[in-house]
Design an enzyme around this catalytic site. Structure first.
Site, PDB file in Angstrom:
ATOM      1  N   ASP A   1       0.855  -1.195   0.000  1.00 49.10           N
ATOM      2  CA  ASP A   1       0.000   0.000   0.000  1.00 49.10           C
ATOM      3  C   ASP A   1       0.885   1.237   0.000  1.00 49.10           C
ATOM      4  O   ASP A   1       1.327   1.703   1.046  1.00 49.10           O
ATOM      5  CB  ASP A   1      -0.928   0.010   1.214  1.00 49.10           C
ATOM      6  CG  ASP A   1      -1.968   1.132   1.139  1.00 49.10           C
ATOM      7  OD1 ASP A   1      -1.743   2.101   0.379  1.00 49.10           O
ATOM      8  OD2 ASP A   1      -2.995   1.046   1.829  1.00 49.10           O
TER       9      ASP A   1
ATOM     10  N   HIS B   1       0.343   7.992   3.771  1.00 47.26           N
ATOM     11  CA  HIS B   1       0.992   7.344   4.901  1.00 47.26           C
ATOM     12  C   HIS B   1       2.506   7.580   4.941  1.00 47.26           C
ATOM     13  O   HIS B   1       3.177   7.060   5.841  1.00 47.26           O
ATOM     14  CB  HIS B   1       0.708   5.842   4.859  1.00 47.26           C
ATOM     15  CG  HIS B   1      -0.746   5.527   4.725  1.00 47.26           C
ATOM     16  ND1 HIS B   1      -1.662   5.787   5.722  1.00 47.26           N
ATOM     17  CD2 HIS B   1      -1.459   5.000   3.688  1.00 47.26           C
ATOM     18  CE1 HIS B   1      -2.874   5.413   5.324  1.00 47.26           C
ATOM     19  NE2 HIS B   1      -2.771   4.949   4.093  1.00 47.26           N
TER      20      HIS B   1
END
Length: 286
Positions: free
Chosen positions: A189, A194
């Protein structure tokens, strides 16, 4: 692009074939904090060469583990900018222990699209089977898309569930490393939300946030270790609803109640007035 409900609802995505190795499983477990005590035999179960036990939450990354590009939210009748999307819920059912390596085929269909006014919620179900057709796991997932509502769909049911009105039977503090999101992004991911402070700021966050699925996986591991003697094969199903964000470096707390043969819980951040970040957690033993 507005959601086209007539096209999206019930649509089946192209099947995805994928493979994974025991090294992938070990890296996933490390990204969840496994091996913090390298002398703990139970911890080493997650990191055994060739035959590590597999947390059922590996199901959430198995098909995308080797992807290195940011994900796209592109389904029939649905095209959404990545910065508008947050994970809403995830659940998995496993008929047996997940194999530490293998090849499988995933079939996904859109089961519901809810119009929340200022946002949309998109739900899908995925069945994963091995080459012989044996089902390895089934997942249910929903995503929350800010600014994508108002397309004329049904609002959908309320998903809020209240915790029992009594003290939890178990409380587990789970430390989140400052680099936890950077570790977890190695599991496929690569959403810059993030890892990129500028992207996170543009999305409305003061700094990069932890992947919801990392919170989900870390909580599952903590419950398995505390309640099931560290035996990942003892899980029959597990799921939760994402209710808030976790920042790397925080400590989260899982409060758990034993309830009629299953475990129900909620995950909070004590340092932020016990903000709920994962609700409706449910683990059912196999």
């Amino acid at each position: 692009m507005p959601i086209d409900l007539d096209v999206a609802l019930g649509a089946e995505l192209e099947p995805v074939e994928f493979s994974w190795s025991s090294s992938d499983v070990q890296l996933y477990h490390l990204a969840l904090g496994a091996g913090a005590d390298p002398m703990d035999v139970r911890e080493l179960r997650y990191l055994t060469d060739g035959t590590p036990q597999v947390l059922p939450t590996f199901s959430s990354v198995a098909a995308s583990f080797h992807m290195t590009e940011p994900p796209r939210v592109s389904f029939p009748g649905i095209e959404i900018e990545l910065s508008r999307v947050l994970h809403a819920s995830e659940a998995v059912t496993v008929p047996g222990p997940l194999p530490p390596s293998g090849t499988a085929r995933a079939t996904t269909r859109i089961t519901d699209v809810w119009d929340k006014g200022k946002a949309a919620v998109i739900l899908n179900e995925t069945t994963v089977a091995d080459p012989d057709g044996t089902v390895l796991w089934r997942t249910k997932r929903s995503i929350f898309a800010r600014g994508e509502g108002g397309f004329g769909g049904e609002r959908g049911p309320s998903t809020a569930v209240s915790a029992p009105d009594r003290a939890p039977d178990v409380e587990i503090d789970i430390p989140v490393l400052p680099q936890q999101a950077l570790l977890y992004r190695m599991c496929g991911d690569r959403n810059p939300l993030h890892s990129d402070p500028g992207f996170a700021s543009a999305a409305g966050f003061p700094r990069p946030i932890l992947h919801g699925l990392c919170t989900y996986g870390m909580t599952c591991k903590a419950l398995v270790d505390k309640l099931l003697d560290g035996d990942a094969s003892a899980v029959g199903s597990y799921g939760g609803r994402f209710a808030g964000v976790v920042f790397p470096g925080e400590t989260i707390r899982a409060s758990v109640w034993r309830d009629d043969g299953r475990y129900a819980g909620v995950v909070t951040v004590p340092s932020r007035d016990n903000l709920t970040v994962l609700s409706d957690v449910e683990l059912t033993p196999a």
